[in-house]
Design a protein around this motif. Structure first.
Motif, PDB file in Angstrom:
ATOM      1  N   LEU A 121       6.941   4.720   5.822  1.00  0.00           N
ATOM      2  CA  LEU A 121       5.526   4.716   6.169  1.00  0.00           C
ATOM      3  C   LEU A 121       4.786   3.888   5.123  1.00  0.00           C
ATOM      4  CD1 LEU A 121       5.257   8.562   6.852  1.00  0.00           C
ATOM      5  CD2 LEU A 121       5.908   6.758   8.472  1.00  0.00           C
ATOM      6  N   THR A 122       4.269   2.738   5.530  1.00  0.00           N
ATOM      7  CA  THR A 122       3.644   1.805   4.594  1.00  0.00           C
ATOM      8  C   THR A 122       2.135   1.789   4.816  1.00  0.00           C
ATOM      9  OG1 THR A 122       5.647   0.445   4.664  1.00  0.00           O
ATOM     10  CG2 THR A 122       3.671  -0.557   3.728  1.00  0.00           C
ATOM     11  N   HIS A 123       1.384   1.967   3.709  1.00  0.00           N
ATOM     12  CA  HIS A 123      -0.073   2.057   3.773  1.00  0.00           C
ATOM     13  C   HIS A 123      -0.709   1.040   2.820  1.00  0.00           C
ATOM     14  CE1 HIS A 123       1.792   6.107   4.037  1.00  0.00           C
ATOM     15  NE2 HIS A 123       0.995   6.262   5.075  1.00  0.00           N
ATOM     16  N   PRO A 124      -1.786   0.371   3.236  1.00  0.00           N
ATOM     17  CA  PRO A 124      -2.543  -0.447   2.280  1.00  0.00           C
ATOM     18  C   PRO A 124      -3.060   0.431   1.141  1.00  0.00           C
ATOM     19  CG  PRO A 124      -3.215  -0.921   4.531  1.00  0.00           C
ATOM     20  CD  PRO A 124      -2.356   0.306   4.588  1.00  0.00           C
ATOM     21  N   GLY A 125      -2.846   0.009  -0.099  1.00  0.00           N
ATOM     22  CA  GLY A 125      -3.193   0.858  -1.236  1.00  0.00           C
ATOM     23  C   GLY A 125      -4.667   1.154  -1.362  1.00  0.00           C
ATOM     24  N   ASP A 126      -5.524   0.246  -0.854  1.00  0.00           N
ATOM     25  CA  ASP A 126      -6.957   0.478  -0.986  1.00  0.00           C
ATOM     26  C   ASP A 126      -7.534   1.280   0.166  1.00  0.00           C
ATOM     27  OD1 ASP A 126      -6.738  -1.444   0.989  1.00  0.00           O
ATOM     28  OD2 ASP A 126      -8.415  -2.669   0.266  1.00  0.00           O
ATOM     29  N   ARG A 127      -6.692   1.678   1.133  1.00  0.00           N
ATOM     30  CA  ARG A 127      -7.197   2.436   2.284  1.00  0.00           C
ATOM     31  C   ARG A 127      -6.555   3.807   2.398  1.00  0.00           C
ATOM     32  NH1 ARG A 127      -5.823  -2.311   6.515  1.00  0.00           N
ATOM     33  NH2 ARG A 127      -6.957  -3.991   5.471  1.00  0.00           N
ATOM     34  N   ALA A 169      -0.978 -10.633   1.080  1.00  0.00           N
ATOM     35  CA  ALA A 169       0.399 -10.302   0.701  1.00  0.00           C
ATOM     36  C   ALA A 169       0.515  -9.850  -0.752  1.00  0.00           C
ATOM     37  CB  ALA A 169       1.313 -11.505   0.935  1.00  0.00           C
ATOM     38  N   GLN A 170      -0.484 -10.155  -1.583  1.00  0.00           N
ATOM     39  CA  GLN A 170      -0.462  -9.735  -2.986  1.00  0.00           C
ATOM     40  C   GLN A 170      -1.155  -8.387  -3.215  1.00  0.00           C
ATOM     41  OE1 GLN A 170       1.395 -11.483  -5.221  1.00  0.00           O
ATOM     42  NE2 GLN A 170       1.901 -12.553  -3.302  1.00  0.00           N
ATOM     43  N   GLN A 171      -1.626  -7.776  -2.149  1.00  0.00           N
ATOM     44  CA  GLN A 171      -2.292  -6.479  -2.285  1.00  0.00           C
ATOM     45  C   GLN A 171      -1.261  -5.357  -2.335  1.00  0.00           C
ATOM     46  OE1 GLN A 171      -5.562  -5.712   0.404  1.00  0.00           O
ATOM     47  NE2 GLN A 171      -5.086  -3.537   0.465  1.00  0.00           N
ATOM     48  N   PRO A 172      -1.309  -4.489  -3.345  1.00  0.00           N
ATOM     49  CA  PRO A 172      -0.337  -3.402  -3.443  1.00  0.00           C
ATOM     50  C   PRO A 172      -0.439  -2.428  -2.268  1.00  0.00           C
ATOM     51  CG  PRO A 172      -1.508  -3.708  -5.520  1.00  0.00           C
ATOM     52  CD  PRO A 172      -2.231  -4.513  -4.488  1.00  0.00           C
ATOM     53  N   CYS A 173       0.706  -1.908  -1.869  1.00  0.00           N
ATOM     54  CA  CYS A 173       0.777  -0.895  -0.811  1.00  0.00           C
ATOM     55  C   CYS A 173       1.466   0.348  -1.353  1.00  0.00           C
ATOM     56  CB  CYS A 173       1.566  -1.421   0.383  1.00  0.00           C
ATOM     57  SG  CYS A 173       0.710  -2.697   1.318  1.00  0.00           S
ATOM     58  N   LEU A 174       1.236   1.452  -0.668  1.00  0.00           N
ATOM     59  CA  LEU A 174       1.981   2.683  -0.917  1.00  0.00           C
ATOM     60  C   LEU A 174       3.006   2.835   0.197  1.00  0.00           C
ATOM     61  CD1 LEU A 174      -0.793   5.268  -1.865  1.00  0.00           C
ATOM     62  CD2 LEU A 174       0.936   4.317  -3.382  1.00  0.00           C
ATOM     63  N   GLN A 175       4.262   3.032  -0.183  1.00  0.00           N
ATOM     64  CA  GLN A 175       5.283   3.291   0.825  1.00  0.00           C
ATOM     65  C   GLN A 175       5.860   4.689   0.613  1.00  0.00           C
ATOM     66  OE1 GLN A 175       9.488   1.457   1.403  1.00  0.00           O
ATOM     67  NE2 GLN A 175       8.123   0.282   2.725  1.00  0.00           N
ATOM     68  N   LEU A 176       5.821   5.464   1.680  1.00  0.00           N
ATOM     69  CA  LEU A 176       6.371   6.811   1.674  1.00  0.00           C
ATOM     70  C   LEU A 176       7.641   6.815   2.514  1.00  0.00           C
ATOM     71  CD1 LEU A 176       6.071   9.918   1.153  1.00  0.00           C
ATOM     72  CD2 LEU A 176       4.763  10.015   3.285  1.00  0.00           C
ATOM     73  N   ILE A 177       8.757   7.154   1.896  1.00  0.00           N
ATOM     74  CA  ILE A 177      10.004   7.321   2.635  1.00  0.00           C
ATOM     75  C   ILE A 177      10.160   8.808   2.928  1.00  0.00           C
ATOM     76  CG2 ILE A 177      12.510   7.138   2.536  1.00  0.00           C
ATOM     77  CD1 ILE A 177      12.172   4.643   0.848  1.00  0.00           C
ATOM     78  N   VAL A 226       9.725  10.377  -0.801  1.00  0.00           N
ATOM     79  CA  VAL A 226       9.830   9.485  -1.959  1.00  0.00           C
ATOM     80  C   VAL A 226       8.717   8.457  -1.825  1.00  0.00           C
ATOM     81  CG1 VAL A 226      11.255   7.828  -3.212  1.00  0.00           C
ATOM     82  CG2 VAL A 226      12.336   9.799  -2.088  1.00  0.00           C
ATOM     83  N   VAL A 227       7.891   8.300  -2.883  1.00  0.00           N
ATOM     84  CA  VAL A 227       6.736   7.418  -2.828  1.00  0.00           C
ATOM     85  C   VAL A 227       6.867   6.330  -3.884  1.00  0.00           C
ATOM     86  CG1 VAL A 227       4.223   7.264  -2.960  1.00  0.00           C
ATOM     87  CG2 VAL A 227       5.293   9.339  -2.096  1.00  0.00           C
ATOM     88  N   GLU A 228       6.525   5.112  -3.497  1.00  0.00           N
ATOM     89  CA  GLU A 228       6.487   4.031  -4.477  1.00  0.00           C
ATOM     90  C   GLU A 228       5.397   3.036  -4.119  1.00  0.00           C
ATOM     91  OE1 GLU A 228       9.927   1.509  -4.624  1.00  0.00           O
ATOM     92  OE2 GLU A 228      10.370   1.802  -2.498  1.00  0.00           O
ATOM     93  N   ALA A 229       4.849   2.380  -5.169  1.00  0.00           N
ATOM     94  CA  ALA A 229       3.918   1.276  -4.976  1.00  0.00           C
ATOM     95  C   ALA A 229       4.729  -0.003  -4.832  1.00  0.00           C
ATOM     96  CB  ALA A 229       2.960   1.182  -6.151  1.00  0.00           C
ATOM     97  N   MET A 230       4.282  -0.887  -3.956  1.00  0.00           N
ATOM     98  CA  MET A 230       5.084  -2.081  -3.708  1.00  0.00           C
ATOM     99  C   MET A 230       4.232  -3.186  -3.101  1.00  0.00           C
ATOM    100  SD  MET A 230       7.128  -0.847  -0.291  1.00  0.00           S
ATOM    101  CE  MET A 230       8.065  -2.371  -0.283  1.00  0.00           C
ATOM    102  N   LEU A 231       4.759  -4.415  -3.159  1.00  0.00           N
ATOM    103  CA  LEU A 231       4.221  -5.530  -2.389  1.00  0.00           C
ATOM    104  C   LEU A 231       5.070  -5.694  -1.145  1.00  0.00           C
ATOM    105  CD1 LEU A 231       3.559  -8.113  -5.247  1.00  0.00           C
ATOM    106  CD2 LEU A 231       1.911  -6.577  -4.158  1.00  0.00           C
TER     107      LEU A 231
END
Length: 236
Positions: A220-226, A197-205, A179-184
């Protein structure tokens, strides 16, 4: 250009300078092999090797019948398969490292008991590991494991083996749920990932099974720009 470099490395250096300087942005089409071979006075095979290596490292992508293009060069994982993050990083020709932040046994709270399919307050294994590519944080792995299926999990030196490697050895994965979602993220997570802290991340459950046994639950949390997540579907 250094004359001591092998010819294919001279071509690679030229292409990388164009990419890393920003002269060639993502999706820019690079010159074809034939042109590079003429420009550098080499065989097409030598030009092909230079391009092939940069494709393997994630700087370029080939599109059959169209050409070769610059990628956004973000770290990438598959949404369909479960790969070892250390192998993914090394296969891109980069250096993998990690910080092991937490290794513990604890009682399952409401979320963990639901996600891992165990009773509330059941003793579970918990690890928190920050993964790096070339010294840059690319993933914060917050994982819970059912001790019944990997009883020696906490004995692992996670600087030498990733959780994925340990679990695959203990109980091969047969099924996976993503399950994937964009989040702060919260300020503590942002600090670990070295982002604002205001940069969006991708979180994969991710939940993984071995046969009928639910083995592991991870955030699994990843910086959205990386980072980017990829899925491929092949139909006959």
């Amino acid at each position: 250009m250094g004359k001591t470099l092998p010819l294919y490395l001279q071509i690679q250096q030229h292409l990388l300078e164009k990419i890393q300087s920003g002269n060639w942005a993502a999706e820019h089409q690079i010159p074809p092999e034939e042109q590079l071979a003429r420009d550098f006075g080499v065989s097409r095979m030598t030009a092909n090797k230079a391009i092939h290596d940069l494709v393997q490292q994630g700087y370029l992508v080939r599109q059959a019948g169209v050409g070769t293009f610059v990628t956004d060069h973000k770290a990438e994982s598959s949404l369909v398969e479960v790969h070892n993050i250390a192998d993914e990083v090394r296969n891109r020709g980069h250096e993998y490292s990690c910080d092991v932040l937490i290794v513990e046994a604890k009682s399952a709270d409401d979320e963990v008991s639901l996600r891992l399919g165990v009773r509330l307050s059941t003793r579970v294994f918990h690890t928190l590991i920050l993964h790096y590519e070339n010294g840059i944080p690319i993933q914060l792995e917050d994982r819970y494991v059912n001790p019944r299926h990997a009883p020696r999990y906490l004995e692992t030196d996670f600087h030498q083996q990733t959780p994925n490697e340990v679990l695959v050895e203990a109980c091969p994965i047969t099924d996976v749920e993503h399950v994937v979602e964009a989040m702060l993220v919260d300020p503590e997570t942002a600090a670990l990932l070295d982002i604002d802290a205001q940069q969006p991340c991708l979180q994969l459950i991710r939940r993984t099974w071995s046969g009928e046994q639910l083995i592991s639950y991870a955030r699994l949390t990843h910086p959205g720009d990386r980072y980017k997540l990829r899925s491929s579907l092949h139909t006959s």
